[in-house]
Design an enzyme around this catalytic site. Sequence first.
Site, PDB file in Angstrom:
ATOM      1  N   HIS A 227       6.102   0.127   0.050  1.00  0.00           N
ATOM      2  CA  HIS A 227       6.529  -1.193  -0.415  1.00  0.00           C
ATOM      3  C   HIS A 227       5.318  -2.111  -0.500  1.00  0.00           C
ATOM      4  O   HIS A 227       4.466  -2.115   0.379  1.00  0.00           O
ATOM      5  CB  HIS A 227       7.567  -1.800   0.546  1.00  0.00           C
ATOM      6  CG  HIS A 227       7.967  -3.198   0.168  1.00  0.00           C
ATOM      7  ND1 HIS A 227       7.744  -4.292   0.982  1.00  0.00           N
ATOM      8  CD2 HIS A 227       8.580  -3.683  -0.940  1.00  0.00           C
ATOM      9  CE1 HIS A 227       8.200  -5.378   0.386  1.00  0.00           C
ATOM     10  NE2 HIS A 227       8.709  -5.039  -0.781  1.00  0.00           N
ATOM     11  N   SER A 228       5.244  -2.867  -1.596  1.00  0.00           N
ATOM     12  CA  SER A 228       4.262  -3.926  -1.761  1.00  0.00           C
ATOM     13  C   SER A 228       2.835  -3.380  -1.631  1.00  0.00           C
ATOM     14  O   SER A 228       2.492  -2.364  -2.238  1.00  0.00           O
ATOM     15  CB  SER A 228       4.553  -5.041  -0.750  1.00  0.00           C
ATOM     16  OG  SER A 228       3.838  -6.215  -1.072  1.00  0.00           O
ATOM     17  N   ILE A 229       1.989  -4.012  -0.801  1.00  0.00           N
ATOM     18  CA  ILE A 229       0.611  -3.565  -0.675  1.00  0.00           C
ATOM     19  C   ILE A 229       0.531  -2.203   0.011  1.00  0.00           C
ATOM     20  O   ILE A 229      -0.501  -1.528  -0.053  1.00  0.00           O
ATOM     21  CB  ILE A 229      -0.246  -4.611   0.072  1.00  0.00           C
ATOM     22  CG1 ILE A 229      -1.752  -4.353  -0.127  1.00  0.00           C
ATOM     23  CG2 ILE A 229       0.105  -4.625   1.555  1.00  0.00           C
ATOM     24  CD1 ILE A 229      -2.211  -4.373  -1.560  1.00  0.00           C
TER      25      ILE A 229
END
Length: 396
Positions: A227-229
Amino acid sequence: MTWIRNFLLLAQLVTQLLAAPAPTNNTGTGCAGLNALSPNCRPVEATHSREVYYVGGRYVADSTGQQILVDQVYVEKLTPNNSGRQRYPLVFFHGGGYSGAAWLQTPDGRQGIASYFLQRGYTVYLVDQTGTGRSTQANQAVYPTRGVQTVAGTLRGFTRMEDFDDYPQAKLHTQWPGPGRQGDPAFDALVALAIPLTTNNDALEISMRNAGCALLSIIGKSFLISHSIGALHPILLSDQCPELIQGNLNLEPTTIPFESIFGKPDSPNAGRVPTRKWGLSNTPLTYSPVAARPEDLRTVRVGQDLPSNRSCLLQADPPRTLPNINRVPYVAITGEASQHATYDHCIVDYLRQAGGTPEWIKLWEIGIKGNGHFGYLEKNSEDIARVAEGWLRRYS
């Protein structure tokens, strides 16, 4: 006689157990929020066996000359208690400023995505990235940290983006489980989940490359879910040990080529911050022809910079390819109301230009609407989990 006394004690115990109140379900009002801590509330998570390990690491001398271990990574192994085990394990990488705990349950107390896959026979590994959470490092000079996500940042980016004018799609946000403001138990739980993270991206990437590939060499070929970074880590591992990865599934990946993007072109908090000098990472990637230094990657800005669809930095012609990364199936999954709907195409376009065949699932195009950046924690999280499961099965 002994047997009579034992029989009477057993009868007394059975009577007490039958008289005890049965645990209530977490979905009931008596078990909402922190009330679920009560021993009278049934757990919402899937039954599993849990083990904890630290992977990787090396000994170095600290400032006093004493030996300390650094670069180790916390790994939680969750083994389903049911039969019908899936062939490939799942390794989860959390987003920036959070930990592996984010995968366990939703802020409003529903079953998390880890349990969704445990119930379907997958062995799950939850990783805390180096310098964060249970992978916090002793050598703070190398792994300095910055503060947690603020209330204002959480409102603007995750739970109430519809109240701001940062990008047009924000008005479509409908899936946060509650009003999404201070005092809302789900909002407070998300804010409490945030923790400091390291600001040394180079040290983070190098340690996660080494520890991540060491983990995969032990557990075997696996799917990576991020998820995300956290999507940075599947890219790095695909570059270093692609033969150990069955596929990369990325929820809202934050690996925009060469930069980070904030706001819309004319909003007060707009901005582009140079980062990821190797395109998708801060540390070297394997390009063909070889790129010996970041300056070898010539860039050009592509596309009109619109509030709903941002321009991208891609490679200038002729582009180099990413032969190792291209060996691993890749998918990005994006929510309708997330700011990622305005720029995730940059990541997909960069991978395609570099010779890959990435997939991009836009949730709103398959009938899953209203999601923000934390879709896997929102009201329709199970719908998103089913989409992810379908992709995993295609590549199993």
